[in-house]
Design a protein around this motif. Structure first.
Motif, PDB file in Angstrom:
ATOM      1  N   GLY A   4      17.754  36.541 -14.602  1.00  0.00           N
ATOM      2  CA  GLY A   4      16.592  36.520 -13.737  1.00  0.00           C
ATOM      3  C   GLY A   4      15.548  35.585 -14.300  1.00  0.00           C
ATOM      4  O   GLY A   4      15.406  35.456 -15.520  1.00  0.00           O
ATOM      5  N   SER A   5      14.831  34.920 -13.438  1.00  0.00           N
ATOM      6  CA  SER A   5      13.816  33.954 -13.850  1.00  0.00           C
ATOM      7  C   SER A   5      12.592  34.103 -12.958  1.00  0.00           C
ATOM      8  O   SER A   5      12.714  34.060 -11.728  1.00  0.00           O
ATOM      9  N   ILE A  17       9.173  33.636 -17.393  1.00  0.00           N
ATOM     10  CA  ILE A  17      10.063  34.598 -18.046  1.00  0.00           C
ATOM     11  C   ILE A  17      11.486  34.384 -17.565  1.00  0.00           C
ATOM     12  O   ILE A  17      11.724  34.202 -16.371  1.00  0.00           O
ATOM     13  N   GLU A  18      12.420  34.437 -18.504  1.00  0.00           N
ATOM     14  CA  GLU A  18      13.843  34.438 -18.188  1.00  0.00           C
ATOM     15  C   GLU A  18      14.501  35.570 -18.954  1.00  0.00           C
ATOM     16  O   GLU A  18      14.174  35.816 -20.117  1.00  0.00           O
ATOM     17  N   MET A  53       9.873  34.480 -22.953  1.00  0.00           N
ATOM     18  CA  MET A  53       8.604  34.863 -22.323  1.00  0.00           C
ATOM     19  C   MET A  53       7.489  33.981 -22.849  1.00  0.00           C
ATOM     20  O   MET A  53       7.191  33.992 -24.050  1.00  0.00           O
ATOM     21  N   LYS A  54       6.901  33.198 -21.965  1.00  0.00           N
ATOM     22  CA  LYS A  54       5.766  32.342 -22.304  1.00  0.00           C
ATOM     23  C   LYS A  54       4.586  32.735 -21.431  1.00  0.00           C
ATOM     24  O   LYS A  54       4.681  32.686 -20.197  1.00  0.00           O
ATOM     25  N   ILE A  72       4.651  42.964 -15.489  1.00  0.00           N
ATOM     26  CA  ILE A  72       5.049  42.814 -14.087  1.00  0.00           C
ATOM     27  C   ILE A  72       6.159  41.774 -13.960  1.00  0.00           C
ATOM     28  O   ILE A  72       7.193  42.011 -13.311  1.00  0.00           O
ATOM     29  N   ALA A  73       5.970  40.635 -14.591  1.00  0.00           N
ATOM     30  CA  ALA A  73       6.956  39.554 -14.493  1.00  0.00           C
ATOM     31  C   ALA A  73       8.264  39.916 -15.180  1.00  0.00           C
ATOM     32  O   ALA A  73       9.352  39.572 -14.688  1.00  0.00           O
ATOM     33  N   LEU A  74       8.197  40.617 -16.312  1.00  0.00           N
ATOM     34  CA  LEU A  74       9.428  41.045 -16.985  1.00  0.00           C
ATOM     35  C   LEU A  74      10.210  42.002 -16.094  1.00  0.00           C
ATOM     36  O   LEU A  74      11.429  41.874 -15.941  1.00  0.00           O
ATOM     37  N   GLY A  75       9.516  42.958 -15.476  1.00  0.00           N
ATOM     38  CA  GLY A  75      10.192  43.876 -14.567  1.00  0.00           C
ATOM     39  C   GLY A  75      10.814  43.162 -13.384  1.00  0.00           C
ATOM     40  O   GLY A  75      11.929  43.482 -12.965  1.00  0.00           O
ATOM     41  N   GLN A  76      10.111  42.164 -12.843  1.00  0.00           N
ATOM     42  CA  GLN A  76      10.653  41.386 -11.728  1.00  0.00           C
ATOM     43  C   GLN A  76      11.906  40.619 -12.148  1.00  0.00           C
ATOM     44  O   GLN A  76      12.882  40.542 -11.387  1.00  0.00           O
TER      45      GLN A  76
END
Length: 197
Positions: A4-5, A17-18, A53-54, A72-76
């Motif tokens: 996921g990215s 985030i990837e 994660m940047k 939020i972005a990590l969960g997405q």
């Protein structure tokens, strides 16, 4: 590979985030908050989920936006990598000891986000990170990844140990939950035929 990215840019943060659910636990993390970096690295290493994660955030204001938006972005990204969740274990749990501390984490990648938090800290900061933001980080990940997440501190006194035990427990529970079980033959792990609805 289940990857996921997520790229997310607001007036408060810029995030890339990837994740790779089938990774080896490699990581490259930079949020501008040292202790948060350390915890995300622990999550990656012990879950075997690769994480890049940047984050550039408005840390001149405070740490809230950087903490919340990165979670939020990590969960997405995790949700994107899971896809329809076919074949996954779905459930995971772990007891996580660290010296005098013992934490328990149980979770269900159900598509129904919920956080039960029974933990706390006796100091306001770990490094420069506000400890009141730790619960919020888990809430934000659970919301966007669609995880029912129960976190309990059974006992412990050292705040660093408490936080690290919780993150490592979350990592080990996630490792079990996201792994694909060949016995399931790619079936979605629900009698409804879908998760999250």
């Amino acid at each position: 590979m289940r990857t996921g990215s997520i790229s997310r840019k607001t007036a408060e943060t810029a995030i890339a985030i990837e994740v790779n659910l089938d990774g080896t636990g490699s990581y490259d993390v930079s949020t501008g908050i040292g202790f948060l970096d350390h915890m995300v690295e622990q999550f990656s290493r012990h879950s075997l989920i690769d994480v890049t994660m940047k984050v550039e955030g408005d840390l001149h204001v405070d740490q809230h936006h950087t903490t919340e938006d990165s979670a939020i972005a990590l969960g997405q990204a995790i949700s994107e990598a899971l896809g329809d969740k076919a074949g996954i274990g779905r459930y995971g749990s772990a007891y996580s000891p660290m010296d005098e501390t013992l934490a328990r984490v149980a979770l269900d990648i159900s598509g129904r986000p919920y956080l039960v938090w029974k933990a706390g800290f006796t100091q306001e900061k770990l490094g420069e990170w506000d400890t009141e933001l730790i619960e919020h980080w888990f809430h934000s990940v659970a919301q966007t990844a669609g995880i029912t997440l129960h976190i309990e501190l059974l006992y412990g006194t050292n705040n660093h140990h408490i936080c690290e035990a919780i993150y490592k427990g979350f990592a080990r529970a996630m490792r079990t939950a996201v792994e694909q079980d060949p016995r399931k033959g790619g079936a979605i792990p629900s009698t409804k035929g879908q998760l999250g609805g």
